[in-house]
Write a protein that holds these residues in place. Structure first.
Motif, PDB file in Angstrom:
ATOM      1  N   VAL A 192      44.907  40.373  37.355  1.00 47.34           N
ATOM      2  CA  VAL A 192      45.346  39.299  36.471  1.00 47.34           C
ATOM      3  C   VAL A 192      45.452  39.907  35.075  1.00 47.34           C
ATOM      4  N   ILE A 248      43.788  42.622  43.456  1.00 42.66           N
ATOM      5  CA  ILE A 248      44.526  41.626  42.676  1.00 42.66           C
ATOM      6  C   ILE A 248      44.245  41.901  41.203  1.00 42.66           C
ATOM      7  N   ALA A 290      41.655  32.560  32.226  1.00 40.63           N
ATOM      8  CA  ALA A 290      41.821  33.401  33.409  1.00 40.63           C
ATOM      9  C   ALA A 290      40.470  33.765  34.014  1.00 40.63           C
ATOM     10  N   LEU A 339      46.281  32.599  41.549  1.00 43.73           N
ATOM     11  CA  LEU A 339      45.238  33.476  42.070  1.00 43.73           C
ATOM     12  C   LEU A 339      44.866  33.080  43.498  1.00 43.73           C
ATOM     13  N   ASP A 387      49.420  41.004  43.317  1.00 40.75           N
ATOM     14  CA  ASP A 387      48.586  41.271  44.490  1.00 40.75           C
ATOM     15  C   ASP A 387      49.164  42.429  45.288  1.00 40.75           C
ATOM     16  N   VAL A 429      49.961  37.658  37.638  1.00 47.41           N
ATOM     17  CA  VAL A 429      49.017  37.764  38.760  1.00 47.41           C
ATOM     18  C   VAL A 429      49.715  38.612  39.820  1.00 47.41           C
ATOM     19  N   PHE A 477      46.620  29.319  36.622  1.00 47.00           N
ATOM     20  CA  PHE A 477      45.953  30.568  37.017  1.00 47.00           C
ATOM     21  C   PHE A 477      45.305  30.411  38.400  1.00 47.00           C
TER      22      PHE A 477
END
Length: 708
Positions: free
Chosen positions: A608, A606, A550, A593, A623, A621, A589
């Motif tokens: 993760v 954001i 990540a 992303l 947002d 993930v 990822f």
């Protein structure tokens, strides 16, 4: 007049019989009440004796002897007490430290946790000795939670088989029986075969059960069950478990002697009354015969027989009524003939319409029986046109086949957005069908009348889709090599191999390279989809840090996030090492992303995150973008699918590829979102992944259990 003269005698006899009946009924209720009270006392005595014996046996464990001696003492306790099924020593969290099982209860090697069991939750609240009744799928059992010291709690599971034998062996006059219920009215013990499955499920709603659970002393009543069967019963509460003991006997069996006496006494009076009534009947029949003839004729007309005629020769008003009735039936017959002709014409139009449709149309009623089928149904199922299928179920009407299974599945879920595609191709012929269904409703759209199953031939559509995909794959493959060469030459220009570029020239070459790289990414995505569908992608598993993967994805896209002033955060408590294909997971990822950065407004956030959920790791993930409309949540992972109004470049293949890579790791991927509140993409990676002899990914269950 004879019947009227017998009326006082009949009333007196009825009164005397009724007095005797009441006396017998009171005796029956008293007998059942005493039996219920006796059984209730036996139940309380049994529970109190069990509590005392267990307390005495566990008092020796409070000493300072080592655990090995304590375990030996527990084993002796289980062996010498046939009623004890299992003894567990628990820590304050409810997890087993030591367990001893009796021969009647198989005991695995794994130690389990009872932290969520209702009895343990109650013990945690009170901190003192707790006794609860377990009524799961198995036989009911008594569960004791007894604190030994601050760090050890004893959990003792005790069989109630002896108590059950006592309860079920009690009978009343051969047909009465005893039932013990818990605090919710659920039957715990009752003789086998005396209560049906339906009776057991609805037993808590019987009137006598509600009375027994609310009572503080013994009582009795007469009532009827859900099926209308009358019972006589008595009850006594069981204070130790908040339940009750109930004695039940069918009403007719309990009062059989009273009923028999009443029947014998009334039979003599009835014979005399019947004789008088028969004489009156024959006299009335002679007078009412013409009316009965008219009544039977009217019933025949109501059933559709308009040929009925009435012949009455009394030469009075009844004869005039009969002639009027005959005139009416003649007019009804003429009108019926006209209606039949119209119905036949309408039936012909409907059949012409259905049989001219190229799709197979099958109509079923609410029980799943065939009401209507057009010619395409017979052709697709390989039946002769004159086959009799009306009124039969799908299994009875059609031979077993994937098409029949698909039609049955569609009929179970009749809605516009549900369908199933079937590939019935052979070596010599391509054939694909789409099966769907919708409910048949009335003009108001309320009453569900049945189901319409439609079977459509989509062979041409499938072949066109295949040609489109093959053409697309061919074009992208041919673009890859020249694109790679172009990117290589652009790198040489940027390095100054062909001469130093001026700043404006360098900016233009860098822009061309970025566009070419983005185009190459699209081409690679399309080729990856082709490889996935062909099954040519093989995973290379090795222990890798999920947090590290990540982090690399975040670093790769850091410049894009900085350009929009987006804060990207990694929330991982540790490295979380797993056996995975690092390159493929990094692309997952990166895709998720990248989408989050693309759809998150400037200045957004954001996150993760990675967490350990036991058998698997859950990655997310999240947002703060505009979110995904509900109608797209179910198809966002489909090829080339993009949300209308939110398209910001790309091929719409990133999520499709991510879904394949996650599922290749035997994981799951899904999205949760609300419009205006951002989106959260989750995916799981199981522990203990390994490759079998053929190179397929499998989950090593033993490794997963050892970690958990």
């Amino acid at each position: 007049m004879g019947a009227l003269s017998l009326l006082p005698v009949a009333l007196l006899g009825y009164h005397l019989v009724d007095l005797s009946r009441v006396g017998i009924q009171n005796s029956v209720l008293e007998l059942q009440t005493k039996l219920a009270e006796k059984l209730s006392q036996q139940v309380d005595d049994y529970f109190n004796a069990a509590n005392s014996n267990i307390s005495f046996a566990l008092s020796a464990l409070n000493g300072s002897m080592p655990w090995s001696d304590k375990q030996a003492l527990l084993e002796d306790l289980v062996e010498t007490n046939a009623g004890i099924q299992k003894i567990s020593m628990l820590n304050p969290a409810g997890r087993e430290i030591v367990k001893i099982c009796g021969p009647s209860l198989p005991c695995g090697k794994n130690l389990v946790s009872y932290g969520d069991e209702k009895g343990f939750v109650k013990f945690r609240k009170t901190g003192s000795r707790t006794v609860s009744l377990l009524t799961g799928e198995g036989e009911p059992a008594l569960c004791f939670y007894i604190p030994l010291n601050k760090s050890v709690i004893a959990r003792i599971l005790m069989s109630l088989e002896t108590l059950a034998t006592r309860i079920t062996s009690e009978t009343v006059n051969g047909t009465g029986f005893a039932v013990m219920v818990d605090s919710k009215g659920k039957p715990l013990f009752y003789p086998s075969g005396r209560l049906s499955k339906t009776d057991v499920e609805s037993f808590h709603s019987w009137p006598i059960v509600a009375d027994a659970l609310q009572a503080t002393s013994v009582g009795s009543s007469e009532f009827s069950d859900a099926a209308g069967i009358k019972y006589v019963g008595a009850y006594a509460p069981v204070a130790s478990i908040g339940g009750a003991v109930i004695i039940l006997q069918p009403w007719r069996d309990a009062y059989a002697s009273a009923i028999r006496m009443k029947q014998d006494a009334m039979s003599a009076v009835a014979l005399v009354l019947v004789f008088c009534l028969l004489a009156a009947f024959f006299l009335a029949r002679r007078l009412t015969r013409p009316l009965l003839t008219l009544t039977r004729a009217a019933e025949a007309v109501s059933s559709g027989d308009f040929q009925t005629k009435v012949a009455v020769g009394t030469k009075d008003e009844l004869q005039e009524l009969a002639e009027t009735f005959n005139t009416m039936t003649e007019k009804l017959r003429h009108y019926s003939d006209l209606q039949i002709d119209r119905i036949i014409a309408e039936e012909g139009k409907r059949n012409a319409l259905l049989f001219s449709i190229d799709e197979a149309i099958l109509m079923l009623d609410r029980e799943g029986r065939v009401l209507l089928a057009n010619r395409r149904v017979f052709e697709l199922f390989g039946l002769p046109p004159d086959a009799l299928i009306e009124g039969k179920t799908l299994a009875e009407a059609f031979p077993e086949s994937p098409l029949r299974d698909a039609a049955a599945a569609a009929a179970q879920k009749p809605r516009a957005d549900f369908f199933k595609d079937l590939n019935l191709s052979t070596k010599n012929k391509h054939s694909s069908l789409r099966v769907g269904a919708q409910p048949v409703v009335n003009s108001q759209g309320q009453s569900h009348l049945g189901v319409i199953v439609a079977i459509r031939d989509i062979t041409l559509e499938k072949e066109l889709d295949k040609m489109k995909e093959e053409f697309l794959h061919s074009i992208t493959h041919d673009l890859r090599n020249p694109l790679g060469s172009a990117i290589g030459f652009l790198d040489l220009l940027l390095k100054g191999t062909a001469g130093v570029l001026t700043p404006p020239q360098a900016n233009m070459v860098s822009s061309v390279k970025r566009s070419s790289s983005r185009l190459m990414g699209m081409v690679n995505n399309i080729l990856d989809i082709a490889k996935m569908e062909a099954g040519k992608i093989r995973l290379q598993l090795k222990p890798i840090s999920l947090a590290g993967i990540a982090s690399r994805s975040i670093a790769t896209l850091e410049s894009l996030a900085l350009n929009k002033r987006i804060q990207v955060e990694l929330a991982a408590a540790e490295e979380y090492t797993a056996d995975v294909d690092g390159d493929l997971l990094e692309r997952v990822f990166t895709n998720l992303l990248g989408n989050a950065i693309k759809y998150t407004p400037e200045g957004g956030d954001i996150v993760v995150s990675i967490k350990d959920d036991g058998p698997s790791f859950t990655c997310c993930v999240a947002d703060s973008g505009e979110g995904i409309p509900p109608e797209y949540l179910g198809r966002i992972f489909t090829k080339f699918e993009q949300v209308t109004g939110q398209r910001k470049g790309g091929t719409g293949l990133g999520l499709t590829i991510s879904k394949f890579f996650v599922e290749a790791h035997r994981g799951k991927i899904w999205v949760e979102s609300e419009v205006g509140k951002g989106a959260r993409f989750y995916f799981t990676i199981p522990r203990g992944l390994a490759l079998d002899a053929e190179g397929n990914v499998v989950v090593n269950v033993s490794r997963t259990e050892s970690v958990s």
